[in-house]
Design a protein around this motif. Structure first.
Motif, PDB file in Angstrom:
ATOM      1  N   THR A 370     -12.766  12.217   2.502  1.00 51.90           N
ATOM      2  CA  THR A 370     -13.310  10.831   2.734  1.00 51.90           C
ATOM      3  C   THR A 370     -12.316   9.874   1.976  1.00 51.90           C
ATOM      4  O   THR A 370     -11.807   8.667   2.339  1.00 51.90           O
ATOM      5  CB  THR A 370     -14.606  10.782   1.816  1.00 51.90           C
ATOM      6  OG1 THR A 370     -15.353  11.582   2.453  1.00 51.90           O
ATOM      7  CG2 THR A 370     -15.248   9.313   2.019  1.00 51.90           C
ATOM      8  N   LEU A 371     -11.706  10.283   0.816  1.00 51.48           N
ATOM      9  CA  LEU A 371     -10.785   9.233   0.105  1.00 51.48           C
ATOM     10  C   LEU A 371      -9.615   9.064   0.978  1.00 51.48           C
ATOM     11  O   LEU A 371      -9.078   7.869   0.888  1.00 51.48           O
ATOM     12  CB  LEU A 371     -10.492   9.876  -1.152  1.00 51.48           C
ATOM     13  CG  LEU A 371     -11.374   9.825  -2.305  1.00 51.48           C
ATOM     14  CD1 LEU A 371     -10.999  10.754  -3.455  1.00 51.48           C
ATOM     15  CD2 LEU A 371     -11.667   8.394  -2.821  1.00 51.48           C
ATOM     16  N   SER A 372      -9.125   9.985   1.706  1.00 50.14           N
ATOM     17  CA  SER A 372      -8.108   9.842   2.758  1.00 50.14           C
ATOM     18  C   SER A 372      -8.197   8.969   3.666  1.00 50.14           C
ATOM     19  O   SER A 372      -7.328   8.244   4.253  1.00 50.14           O
ATOM     20  CB  SER A 372      -7.476  11.461   3.032  1.00 50.14           C
ATOM     21  OG  SER A 372      -8.609  11.929   4.318  1.00 50.14           O
ATOM     22  N   GLN A 373      -9.455   8.593   3.973  1.00 51.13           N
ATOM     23  CA  GLN A 373      -9.705   7.581   5.172  1.00 51.13           C
ATOM     24  C   GLN A 373      -9.838   6.020   4.681  1.00 51.13           C
ATOM     25  O   GLN A 373     -10.095   5.426   5.446  1.00 51.13           O
ATOM     26  CB  GLN A 373     -11.282   8.303   5.808  1.00 51.13           C
ATOM     27  CG  GLN A 373     -11.323   9.576   6.297  1.00 51.13           C
ATOM     28  CD  GLN A 373     -10.180  10.015   7.091  1.00 51.13           C
ATOM     29  OE1 GLN A 373     -10.151   9.108   8.451  1.00 51.13           O
ATOM     30  NE2 GLN A 373      -9.416  11.231   7.001  1.00 51.13           N
ATOM     31  N   VAL A 374     -10.194   6.034   3.323  1.00 51.64           N
ATOM     32  CA  VAL A 374     -10.255   4.651   2.780  1.00 51.64           C
ATOM     33  C   VAL A 374      -8.911   3.945   2.565  1.00 51.64           C
ATOM     34  O   VAL A 374      -7.874   4.879   2.211  1.00 51.64           O
ATOM     35  CB  VAL A 374     -11.067   4.800   1.598  1.00 51.64           C
ATOM     36  CG1 VAL A 374     -11.376   3.332   0.878  1.00 51.64           C
ATOM     37  CG2 VAL A 374     -12.378   5.482   1.660  1.00 51.64           C
ATOM     38  N   LYS A 375      -8.698   2.611   2.949  1.00 52.05           N
ATOM     39  CA  LYS A 375      -7.571   1.884   2.932  1.00 52.05           C
ATOM     40  C   LYS A 375      -7.497   1.233   1.761  1.00 52.05           C
ATOM     41  O   LYS A 375      -8.525   0.573   1.176  1.00 52.05           O
ATOM     42  CB  LYS A 375      -7.174   1.035   4.387  1.00 52.05           C
ATOM     43  CG  LYS A 375      -7.577   2.029   5.464  1.00 52.05           C
ATOM     44  CD  LYS A 375      -6.329   3.029   5.509  1.00 52.05           C
ATOM     45  CE  LYS A 375      -6.384   3.876   6.667  1.00 52.05           C
ATOM     46  NZ  LYS A 375      -5.509   4.985   6.837  1.00 52.05           N
TER      47      LYS A 375
END
Length: 626
Positions: A370-375
């Motif tokens: 999930t964190l990797s998808q947040v910009k």
């Protein structure tokens, strides 16, 4: 003079095959210790785990190393022998208590075992805990093998009570985890004298502390004489007197292996340094090399005393001083060329890289996916299994310094951001055990100082990285018995986080997790998202029906690979060109059904719905991931 390894108890009862950690624990029990405390930390963890299996001794996992030392000190004040164990960075945490108890001294014998991670096997730094002997003015013992670890632990309690001072037992990973035969005895019960009120000694206000300082220096002087006379410091003679060595712990064994004919002054009681004995030894050889892991403490002290020695001029300041390191360094000192038989072996064949990763179905996988998808986000990390989020495929951790540091660093990142970063989201990630160890104060600081930080508190009900030990987060003690369990939502609210900003989320439910993270990072105040699923390696976790990939449906989108589960294997890669001319990499996969525990993380991002439950016959055996 007999070597330290011959200092075995009499009468000897049996010989056991033990690691250094096992041997220390056995000696602690035999020494009549009544209280032992620790916080888990590789390579020291097993000492308390083993001690918890012995009768007649109170053991506990403390909330952090400082508390463990304070528990041990309290027991010592009460007249009981006491013990605590920690890894090298843990002694930094305990230092506040240590630097004052060296003034008060002790009553019942107190031994502090500190395990240095020479070579950085599982730590964020490589430090030399021998420094604490000089800094705190306390004796340091350094065993070189399991038998010595056992013998020196027993000797440390005797010395502790003789001088009314704590003794630092300095181990390294090589001692802690390497096994050997140990001759052991039986437990000797010790009388408990009880606590005697003496405010001038035990209440360290400045007026009282100042009066204890001269006593500490007098004690150190007497300990120096004891070190000079100690049978733990031995001279091993040799026929090749071109170079003599001064070394302690595993380094001494490396020297003996590399130079079997060289004289060796082997230190077991290494601080205070027996200067005059080493001076006498140096007079009998042409040159003296100090081989120590890792700081040049002894080297500098000997040079200051006017003894000509060579040390870090030729030897590295990092890692172990194994024979393949020592031989070429000393050959260069002597102006020699190593014979072919003594040259290092050819470099090993390259091995396919195996970077560390999380376990199959780890509840942290969904968090980092999930964190990797947040910009536009900065992620302040911490110490634990979740530190692996810095690696592939997530690349979702930007800092990692020390236990609990994610909190304070996140606040600093918030307050110190540049005007260009005013819209950047600040997220702190911390595990349950680390939060209780040193993170609670940081969260309070965030709240008190009105930080704009979103905290992800990953509650997996275990001290996961060091082996799944119990902690207050799962409500079981070191013996697995039920006790009070921390209510994390109530705790963070008590620290000042508003109730509306506290959320408990199942980390396997990716849409919910993503929604909460997106919402909370938009709120300009402290918020906490608590994940609530157990580590897959503890008994609280219950596996479900595993999944498999229907290969004819897999389009190679690779979304499941980005979750990072090691049960997912890429079987084939391909490149295709889209109608718009963009080249796309495809990754076709399969799932190792025997390893899959059915968490369902990979199912959710699968675009073609190619991941389906596996037939039950295919999931009879589930592998435990390590």
């Amino acid at each position: 003079m007999a070597p330290a390894s011959s200092l075995i108890p009499a009468p000897a009862q049996s010989r056991l095959f033990m690691s250094g950690n096992d041997a220390v624990s056995r000696a602690v029990w035999e020494a009549g210790v009544r209280v032992a405390a620790a916080y888990p930390g590789t390579p020291s963890t097993e000492m308390l785990e083993v001690l918890s299996t012995y009768p007649d001794i109170y053991t506990e996992w403390s909330i952090n190393e400082k508390v463990s030392l304070e528990v041990a000190l309290g027991a010592s004040m009460a007249g009981s022998r006491a013990f605590c164990a920690m890894k090298h960075v843990g002694l930094n945490v305990a230092a506040d208590a240590l630097m004052t108890l060296t003034l008060t001294g002790i009553n019942g014998g107190l031994v502090i075992a500190v395990a240095d991670d020479v070579g950085l096997s599982s730590s964020q730094n490589e430090q030399d805990s021998r420094n604490w002997g000089r800094f705190a003015h306390i004796p340091v013992f350094e065993p070189a093998d399991s038998q010595e670890a056992y013998a020196m632990t027993l000797a440390a309690f005797e010395l502790s009570e003789r001088f009314q001072a704590p003794v630092l037992l300095r181990l390294t990973t090589r001692i802690c985890h390497v096994k050997g035969l140990v001759v052991v005895g039986e437990r000797q019960e010790r009388p408990v004298s009880g606590f005697t009120k003496d405010a001038a000694r035990w209440v360290m206000v400045p007026g009282n502390a100042g009066k204890r300082l001269p006593l500490m220096f007098e004690r150190e002087k007497a300990m120096a004489q004891a070190a000079a006379e100690s049978p733990l410091n031995v001279v091993e003679d040799g026929s090749d007197r071109r170079v003599g060595f001064v070394a302690s712990g595993p380094a001494a064994l490396h020297v003996r292996e590399a130079f079997p004919d060289a004289p060796l002054f082997k230190l077991g009681f290494s601080y205070p340094v027996p200067i005059e004995r080493i001076r006498e030894f140096a007079a009998g050889v042409e040159r003296v090399v100090v081989a120590e892991e890792v700081d040049p403490l002894l080297e500098l002290e000997l040079k200051a005393a006017g003894i000509a020695v060579v040390g870090k001029e030729i030897l590295p300041r990092i890692g172990e001083l194994a024979p393949h390191v020592l031989r070429p360094a000393v050959a260069g000192l002597l102006g020699e060329t190593l014979p072919a038989s003594a040259a290092p072996l050819a470099a090993p064949l390259p091995v396919f890289p195996r970077p560390p990763t999380m376990c199959v179905a780890c509840p942290h996988l969904g968090v980092y996916y999930t964190l990797s998808q947040v910009k536009n986000i900065t992620i302040s990390g911490d110490i634990g299994c979740y530190t692996l989020g810095a690696g592939q495929p997530w690349n979702a951790l930007d800092t990692c310094i020390s236990m609990g540091a994610s909190m304070g660093m996140a606040l600093g990142l918030d307050k110190g951001r540049s005007p260009a970063e005013k819209d950047r989201k600040i997220v702190a990630v911390i595990g349950d055990s680390t939060f209780m160890h040193m993170g609670m104060q940081g969260l309070l600081d965030i709240v008190y100082n009105k930080g704009n930080v979103t905290v992800l508190l990953l509650d997996n009900r275990a001290v996961g990285m060091t082996g799944g030990q119990d902690n207050p987060g799962n409500g079981r003690d070191i013996h697995g018995e039920e006790t009070v369990r921390v209510d994390f939502p109530a705790l963070v609210k008590a620290l000042g986080v508003r109730e509306e900003r506290v959320h408990v989320v199942n980390p396997y439910e990716l849409p919910t997790l993503f929604k909460r993270l997106r919402e909370e990072t938009k709120i300009p105040e402290p918020s906490v998202i608590i994940t609530n699923q157990p580590c897959v390696l503890v008994k609280d976790y219950h596996k479900q029906q595993p999944f498999m990939v229907e290969e004819d449906k897999c389009t190679g989108c690779g979304n499941c690979v980005e979750v990072g589960c090691p049960a997912i294997h890429v079987t084939r890669r391909a490149k295709v060109v889209k109608p718009n001319g963009r080249e796309v990499d495809l990754s076709f996969v399969r799932i190792e059904t025997a390893a899959c525990t059915g968490c369902g993380l990979c199912v959710q991002p699968c675009a073609p719905t190619a991941i389906v439950p596996a037939p039950k016959a295919a999931s009879v055996h589930v592998l435990k991931q390590h």
